[in-house]
Structure formats: structure tokens, C-alpha cells
Enzyme design. Structure first.
Site, PDB file in Angstrom:
ATOM      1  N   HIS A  48       0.813  -1.214   0.000  1.00 25.22           N
ATOM      2  CA  HIS A  48       0.000   0.000   0.000  1.00 25.22           C
ATOM      3  C   HIS A  48       0.851   1.270   0.000  1.00 25.22           C
ATOM      4  O   HIS A  48       0.339   2.376   0.147  1.00 25.22           O
ATOM      5  CB  HIS A  48      -0.906  -0.031   1.238  1.00 25.22           C
ATOM      6  CG  HIS A  48      -2.068   0.886   1.190  1.00 25.22           C
ATOM      7  ND1 HIS A  48      -2.282   1.880   2.132  1.00 25.22           N
ATOM      8  CD2 HIS A  48      -3.099   0.974   0.321  1.00 25.22           C
ATOM      9  CE1 HIS A  48      -3.393   2.524   1.853  1.00 25.22           C
ATOM     10  NE2 HIS A  48      -3.900   2.014   0.751  1.00 25.22           N
TER      11      HIS A  48
ATOM     12  N   LYS B 104       3.109   4.438  -1.183  1.00 29.05           N
ATOM     13  CA  LYS B 104       3.139   5.368  -2.318  1.00 29.05           C
ATOM     14  C   LYS B 104       4.348   6.276  -2.115  1.00 29.05           C
ATOM     15  O   LYS B 104       4.278   7.259  -1.367  1.00 29.05           O
ATOM     16  CB  LYS B 104       1.877   6.220  -2.394  1.00 29.05           C
ATOM     17  CG  LYS B 104       0.582   5.420  -2.509  1.00 29.05           C
ATOM     18  CD  LYS B 104      -0.153   5.444  -1.211  1.00 29.05           C
ATOM     19  CE  LYS B 104      -1.493   4.737  -1.364  1.00 29.05           C
ATOM     20  NZ  LYS B 104      -2.128   4.489  -0.052  1.00 29.05           N
TER      21      LYS B 104
ATOM     22  N   ASP C 148      16.331  11.363  -8.489  1.00 29.39           N
ATOM     23  CA  ASP C 148      17.756  11.725  -8.449  1.00 29.39           C
ATOM     24  C   ASP C 148      18.371  11.532  -7.067  1.00 29.39           C
ATOM     25  O   ASP C 148      19.356  12.205  -6.727  1.00 29.39           O
ATOM     26  CB  ASP C 148      17.951  13.179  -8.904  1.00 29.39           C
ATOM     27  CG  ASP C 148      17.693  13.354 -10.393  1.00 29.39           C
ATOM     28  OD1 ASP C 148      17.704  12.341 -11.118  1.00 29.39           O
ATOM     29  OD2 ASP C 148      17.448  14.500 -10.825  1.00 29.39           O
TER      30      ASP C 148
ATOM     31  N   HIS D 133      -9.539  11.163   2.279  1.00 29.19           N
ATOM     32  CA  HIS D 133      -8.687   9.981   2.131  1.00 29.19           C
ATOM     33  C   HIS D 133      -7.365  10.137   2.887  1.00 29.19           C
ATOM     34  O   HIS D 133      -6.494   9.278   2.815  1.00 29.19           O
ATOM     35  CB  HIS D 133      -8.412   9.750   0.633  1.00 29.19           C
ATOM     36  CG  HIS D 133      -7.768   8.445   0.312  1.00 29.19           C
ATOM     37  ND1 HIS D 133      -6.449   8.340  -0.083  1.00 29.19           N
ATOM     38  CD2 HIS D 133      -8.242   7.177   0.311  1.00 29.19           C
ATOM     39  CE1 HIS D 133      -6.148   7.071  -0.327  1.00 29.19           C
ATOM     40  NE2 HIS D 133      -7.209   6.341  -0.088  1.00 29.19           N
TER      41      HIS D 133
ATOM     42  N   ASP E  71      -1.130  14.633  21.460  1.00 31.34           N
ATOM     43  CA  ASP E  71      -0.797  15.740  22.370  1.00 31.34           C
ATOM     44  C   ASP E  71      -0.264  16.968  21.640  1.00 31.34           C
ATOM     45  O   ASP E  71       0.463  17.783  22.240  1.00 31.34           O
ATOM     46  CB  ASP E  71       0.222  15.275  23.422  1.00 31.34           C
ATOM     47  CG  ASP E  71      -0.345  14.200  24.342  1.00 31.34           C
ATOM     48  OD1 ASP E  71      -1.567  14.182  24.545  1.00 31.34           O
ATOM     49  OD2 ASP E  71       0.444  13.372  24.839  1.00 31.34           O
TER      50      ASP E  71
END
Length: 396
Positions: free
Chosen positions: A140, A142, A147, A312, A319
Site C-alpha cells: 500500500h 506510495k 535523483d 482519504h 498531544d
């Protein structure tokens, strides 16, 4: 009688498949990485993709990209065209996609990438042993590394809905981090580990990069998870919270043990606030959350439902001093069955910037009351979906 015995045998074999598959995967769990770097928060699809595409266009050595979902639509094709163009220029371009998440990607598109010299691979392809577990196990993450100097990490995938082109979702609300400094090398190392685990290659880690001056860098922690680390981290932080807990997630299915700890925090005077979507993007996920949401509301939690589009984002704050943004949802799938990667930071100025974004999102949300929840749950349809959602909750 023999039918019952066959079903019992099949169930037992399925349990063995899941148990051993999960055990093997979590044995590869890595510890959190304390590192330094600089970060910039991106909160809209247009800002994220404008920045990402500009950095891809300006890349001159390498592009490593990993997504859970890459749609074969206008935005997905735009990304592919850019990667093909950079491969033609002689750059090292690698694209790693989750097999199930990006199942809809056309073979023609994949072949065009490979023909141009893009190194393409799927992660978590279903295979023996532990076939059932592997079908359910998802990468999952991403992340992008350009570079060896620019990194991206967060909640956005690639598809028209993520920039508001799908009217069913409207405005897509997500958080993504643009990172620079030493943290990028650790992102690259994690990408390479995932790449090597999905191929027969043995890429090595490139430790060369131009770093920020130390006085500009901030303390960060990368939290990779393969089915245990994320859950343990959140559980420990909730247990130790003194004043407040904020959780933003498209799916809130924390499980009984985690929910009990949230209730315990409420009982000792901790302010617990949740931000979730008003309208879900998948069946059963909202109904599956009700059995956890109801006791929280009864104990005094504040729960808000984002109604101007789809929420999403994946964010947890403790705190007002520790903030987590990354790929993990606050649900059983992300806790136990996904490969996830989160970034945790404590810098006061960055946390204040995040709080301003959250305040804006809360203004675009409606507070959920116990009376409204009870009214929603009255119908037979919702009750049935709750039961189905509870049974399927680890796999939603």
C-alpha cells in the site's frame, strides 16, 4: 457428513495458509528509522501532481516510483508518458505497482513502458506458497525518489479521482509529503528492498546525495510496516497520550483492542477527535466502523464527517507534539495485512501548519451525534451491512 468434513478441512488449510504467510511476512519487519530531512505538506491533488510532474520533467539521473493504484485513465497516461520520455533520455526509470491495486492497468500500457526502457514490476503477485495470504497481502506504499535527492510519501495514488475529475467523489482530500535531505536515501533504500523482493534483481543502495545543512534539517522518523509495526506504534502512543489524540482516516476499523485503548484514553480525560468521510468509497467500510464509533461517542469522543468531497488522508497526532502522516489507514487491513510506510515528526512549526489544515478540514465537516448514528443504524439494510462488514473487516 463428508461435506462438513471437507469444509472443515478447507477452513483449516486456509487458516494455515494465512497464519504461515503472515508469520513469514512479519518476520521481515524492519525497525523505525530515525533520520533528518526537510518536509513540505501537499494537501490537494493539483499541488501534488504539479510538483511531482515538474520534478520528473527536471530529473537527470533516476526516477523510482511506487504506487498502490495506477489507473489507466488520463492522469495515469500522463504519468506514463513522462516516464517513457525520461527513459528515452537515458535515465534509470523504475515503476513498482501493487498487483491487486493496479490490476486494471492495460497490458498495452505496460508493454509501452517496457519497450521504452522503463523497468516495470508488480509487487505481491499471487503465487505459491501461501496463495490465499498473498492474494490478500497488499503493498500500500506510495513513494517516489527522484535523483536520490527528492522524495514523496503520502496518501495519493494516480488516477482521475485524485484530482477531482470523478464527480462521484468530488474534491479528493489527501495529504502527501515532499521530502529532501538524508530521509530521501532511506526512502530509496526501502524502495529498493521492495523492488528486490518483487524481482530477481539485487539492486544496491546509493548512499550519495547532496544533503541539507544540518541546521535546516529536522528530526524525522520513517515507520515501515509489514503487518505489525504500525499497529504497535499507534497502540503504544494512544496508551501514553496525556491530553489529545487526533485520527484522520478514510476507514476507521481499529479492532477491539485498539478501540478499548481509545476508550481508556477518554476515561482518563484525553480529548479524542476523529475525522472520517461522510460518504464512503467502498461498500461496508462505514457500517463496519459503527460498532467502534458508537462506544467512542458514548464516552465523549468528537467524530466529524468530511462532506465536501472524499476524505482519504491518513494522519494521527498525539498531544499536539507528535504527528504521523503516511500511507496507513486506521483499519485492520493497514495494521495487519498491508506493507505501509509512515513519516513521524515533532517539529513545532510543521505541526502548527498541519493543525491549520486540519482546522480547515473540520470546518468542511459535520459533527456526528449519537442520535444521528442511532437513526442511521435503524434500518434492516444498515444492520445487515454491519454484520457483513464485521465479518469482512480484516479484508476491507
Amino acid at each position: 457428513m463428508w461435506i462438513v468434513l471437507v469444509m472443515i478441512a478447507i477452513g483449516f488449510l486456509a487458516w494455515i495458509d494465512f497464519y504461515l504467510g503472515h508469520k513469514q511476512t512479519t518476520a521481515k519487519e524492519e525497525p523505525p528509522v530515525n533520520i533528518t530531512g526537510n518536509m513540505h505538506l501537499l494537501t490537494t491533488g493539483s499541488h501534488f501532481f504539479d510538483s511531482l510532474f515538474q520534478d520528473i520533467d527536471q530529473a537527470n539521473k533516476s526516477i523510482y516510483i511506487q504506487f498502490y493504484i495506477l489507473r489507466d485513465d488520463e492522469l495515469g497516461q500522463e504519468l506514463c508518458r513522462k516516464l517513457i520520455a525520461k527513459a528515452h533520455q537515458g535515465l534509470e526509470v523504475r515503476l513498482l505497482l501493487d498487483y491487486m491495486g493496479s490490476y486494471g492497468l492495460k497490458k498495452k500500457t505496460v508493454n509501452s513502458l517496457k519497450d521504452a526502457g522503463v523497468h516495470f514490476e508488480y509487487s505481491n503477485k499471487p503465487q505459491f506458497p501461501y496463495l490465499l495470504y498473498r492474494i490478500n497481502h497488499r503493498n500500500h506504499r506510495k513513494i517516489t525518489i527522484i535523483d536520490s535527492e527528492i522524495g514523496y510519501l503520502g496518501g495519493y495514488n494516480v488516477g482521475n479521482e485524485y484530482i477531482g475529475r470523478v464527480t462521484r467523489f468530488g474534491d479528493w482530500r489527501d495529504y502527501h509529503l515532499k521530502l529532501r535531505g538524508k530521509v530521501v536515501i532511506q526512502l530509496q533504500r526501502l524502495f529498493i528492498d521492495d523492488w528486490n523482493g518483487s524481482t530477481n534483481e539485487k539492486m544496491t543502495h546509493n548512499e550519495t546525495s547532496s544533503f541539507l545543512n544540518e541546521e535546516e534539517a529536522k528530526e524525522l522518523m520513517l515507520l515501515p510496516s509489514k503487518g505489525q509495526a504500525g499497529y504497535r506504534y499507534f497502540y503504544t502512543k494512544i496508551k501514553g497520550a496525556k491530553k489529545s489524540i487526533f485520527i484522520g482516516s478514510p476507514y476507521f476499523i481499529p479492532g477491539k483492542k485498539m478501540n478499548r485503548e481509545l476508550l481508556s484514553a477518554l476515561h482518563r480525560g484525553v480529548n479524542v477527535k476523529l475525522l472520517v468521510p461522510m460518504n464512503p468509497d467502498h461498500p461496508f467500510v462505514q457500517e463496519a466502523s459503527y460498532r467502534f464509533v458508537k462506544p467512542l461517542l458514548e464516552a465523549g469522543a468528537e467524530i466529524y464527517q468530511f462532506h465536501e468531497g472524499f476524505y482519504h488522508s491518513k494522519i494521527v497526532m498525539f498531544d499536539d507534539t507528535v504527528c504521523d502522516i503516511g500511507t496507513a489507514n486506521f483499519d485492520l487491513r493497514s495494521f495487519f495485512y498491508n506493507d505501509e510506510l509512515n513519516c513521524i515528526f515533532t517539529d513545532k512549526s510543521e505541526i502548527q501548519a498541519v493543525k491549520q489544515v486540519l482546522a480547515s478540514d473540520l470546518e468542511r465537516s459535520e459533527k456526528l451525534t449519537l442520535a444521528r448514528l442511532k437513526k442511521t443504524r435503524r434500518t434492516v439494510k444498515v444492520r445487515l451491512k454491519e454484520v457483513v462488514g464485521f465479518v469482512l473487516s480484516p479484508f476491507l
